[in-house]
Design a protein around this motif. Structure first.
Motif, PDB file in Angstrom:
ATOM      1  N   ILE A 275      10.552 -30.632  64.020  1.00  8.59           N
ATOM      2  CA  ILE A 275      10.454 -32.057  64.364  1.00  8.59           C
ATOM      3  C   ILE A 275      10.196 -32.902  63.124  1.00  8.59           C
ATOM      4  N   ILE A 276       9.200 -32.524  62.318  1.00  7.08           N
ATOM      5  CA  ILE A 276       8.884 -33.295  61.117  1.00  7.08           C
ATOM      6  C   ILE A 276      10.033 -33.218  60.111  1.00  7.08           C
ATOM      7  N   ALA A 277      10.683 -32.067  60.020  1.00 10.25           N
ATOM      8  CA  ALA A 277      11.818 -31.927  59.113  1.00 10.25           C
ATOM      9  C   ALA A 277      12.974 -32.839  59.523  1.00 10.25           C
ATOM     10  N   LEU A 278      13.157 -33.040  60.820  1.00 15.08           N
ATOM     11  CA  LEU A 278      14.202 -33.955  61.299  1.00 15.08           C
ATOM     12  C   LEU A 278      13.847 -35.412  61.001  1.00 15.08           C
ATOM     13  N   LEU A 279      12.571 -35.749  61.142  1.00 14.41           N
ATOM     14  CA  LEU A 279      12.148 -37.116  60.829  1.00 14.41           C
ATOM     15  C   LEU A 279      12.453 -37.432  59.366  1.00 14.41           C
ATOM     16  N   TYR A 280      12.179 -36.467  58.504  1.00 17.82           N
ATOM     17  CA  TYR A 280      12.388 -36.675  57.066  1.00 17.82           C
ATOM     18  C   TYR A 280      13.847 -36.491  56.657  1.00 17.82           C
ATOM     19  N   GLY A 281      14.490 -35.455  57.183  1.00 18.35           N
ATOM     20  CA  GLY A 281      15.842 -35.131  56.757  1.00 18.35           C
ATOM     21  C   GLY A 281      16.926 -36.005  57.345  1.00 18.35           C
ATOM     22  N   SER A 282      16.635 -36.672  58.482  1.00 19.20           N
ATOM     23  CA  SER A 282      17.650 -37.509  59.128  1.00 19.20           C
ATOM     24  C   SER A 282      17.210 -38.958  59.304  1.00 19.20           C
ATOM     25  N   GLY A 283      15.979 -39.274  58.905  1.00 20.79           N
ATOM     26  CA  GLY A 283      15.501 -40.658  58.997  1.00 20.79           C
ATOM     27  C   GLY A 283      15.313 -41.128  60.423  1.00 20.79           C
ATOM     28  N   LEU A 284      14.878 -40.231  61.308  1.00 18.73           N
ATOM     29  CA  LEU A 284      14.723 -40.574  62.720  1.00 18.73           C
ATOM     30  C   LEU A 284      13.357 -41.185  63.013  1.00 18.73           C
TER      31      LEU A 284
END
Length: 294
Positions: free
Chosen positions: A124-133
């Motif tokens: 989840i945190i990796a998606l927030l950072y890696g995709s700007g969500l």
């Protein structure tokens, strides 16, 4: 028994296509306003009471400028859209919003936080950072929103009710595949009990078998079932935002970064900063973030 007046307000907001989050916020502030004015019908209350209520929030309740603005938006809807009463000039000025620089994490600091996490939480945190969500956009992701061939994510009904596509880090292919397999397994178990993922009622009527399709399964399903807020049917919603905030707070402390103001949105700011530092033009970053204004 719910108030007939508030129920008619709710029906009007749903007719206008308001999101459930907006609906709840508007009903909350309208209730507060009605109680503040002595439970009188709003049409019989002078406009000076609106100013008095907003002043009360700022002076006595010490609410933030954004909170005061949310209350004003709810009251403006009540009078101008629902009651068809023009408010005119209230002679009121909103509290000035304090401007502050958002916290931005370096790649090393992001790694230190991710090292404290594992499995679903790390993804989840990796998606927030890696995709700007935004965290809400991440948790609402369904299986069909992930394109592992093109390494892209589709965000449906984001802020401002807009759809957009954003990038997906190649390093997340394996954990995302595992999360999708887990989501499918949860759906299969739920389907055996005649339960499916939470779907808009209109979509469920149009596609009667959608609740059995893995495409509509949430990638981050909640741990238990719930009642659909619109039609009352049993369904499985996505993970709640408070779960993410709790494990993120613990990870930040373990990473030794509790001196910085870090929340879920910090990773979105850090994504934009990293993109710009890597040479991406600002228009591209704007599109990936889903902002109207550069």
């Amino acid at each position: 028994m719910p108030s007939p007046f508030l129920e008619s307000l709710r029906n009007d907001m749903r007719l206008r296509g308001f999101s459930l989050k907006t609906e709840r916020a508007y009903l909350f502030w309208i209730r507060r306003y009605i109680h503040f004015t002595g439970t009188k019908h709003p049409a019989k209350v002078p406009s000076s009471e609106i100013t008095r209520f907003l002043t009360h929030l700022a002076v006595n309740r010490h609410v933030a400028a954004n909170t005061q603005k949310a209350a004003l938006n709810a009251i403006a809807y009540l009078y101008q859209k629902f009651l068809k009463i023009e408010l005119g000039d209230l002679g009121f000025t909103l509290a000035r919003k304090q401007r502050y620089l958002p916290a931005v994490l370096s790649p090393d600091e992001v790694k230190r936080i991710l090292d404290q996490l594992s499995g679903r939480n790390k993804l989840i945190i990796a998606l927030l950072y890696g995709s700007g969500l935004r965290v809400s956009e991440c948790l609402r992701l369904r299986v069909q929103d992930v394109d592992l061939t093109r390494m892209a994510l589709t965000v449906h009904d984001g802020k401002g009710r807009k759809d957009r596509q954003t990038i997906l880090s190649a390093s997340l292919r394996a954990p995302l595949t595992q999360a999708i397999d887990t989501a499918r397994a949860v759906l299969k178990q739920d389907n055996a009990r005649n339960i499916g993922p939470c779907l808009p009622p209109a979509l469920a009527r149009k596609y009667p078998n959608a609740w059995q399709s893995a495409a509509w399964a949430f990638i981050f399903p909640a741990s238990s079932w719930c009642r659909h807020p619109l039609d009352g049917t049993s369904c499985r919603y996505h993970l709640h935002e408070t779960v993410v905030r709790k494990f993120l707070k613990s990870a930040v402390q373990k990473a030794g970064l509790s001196h910085k103001r870090i929340n879920c949105h910090t990773f979105r700011h850090s994504f934009a900063t990293a993109m710009l530092q890597s040479g991406a033009d600002i228009r591209t970053v704007q599109e990936l973030l889903g902002h109207n204004d550069v």
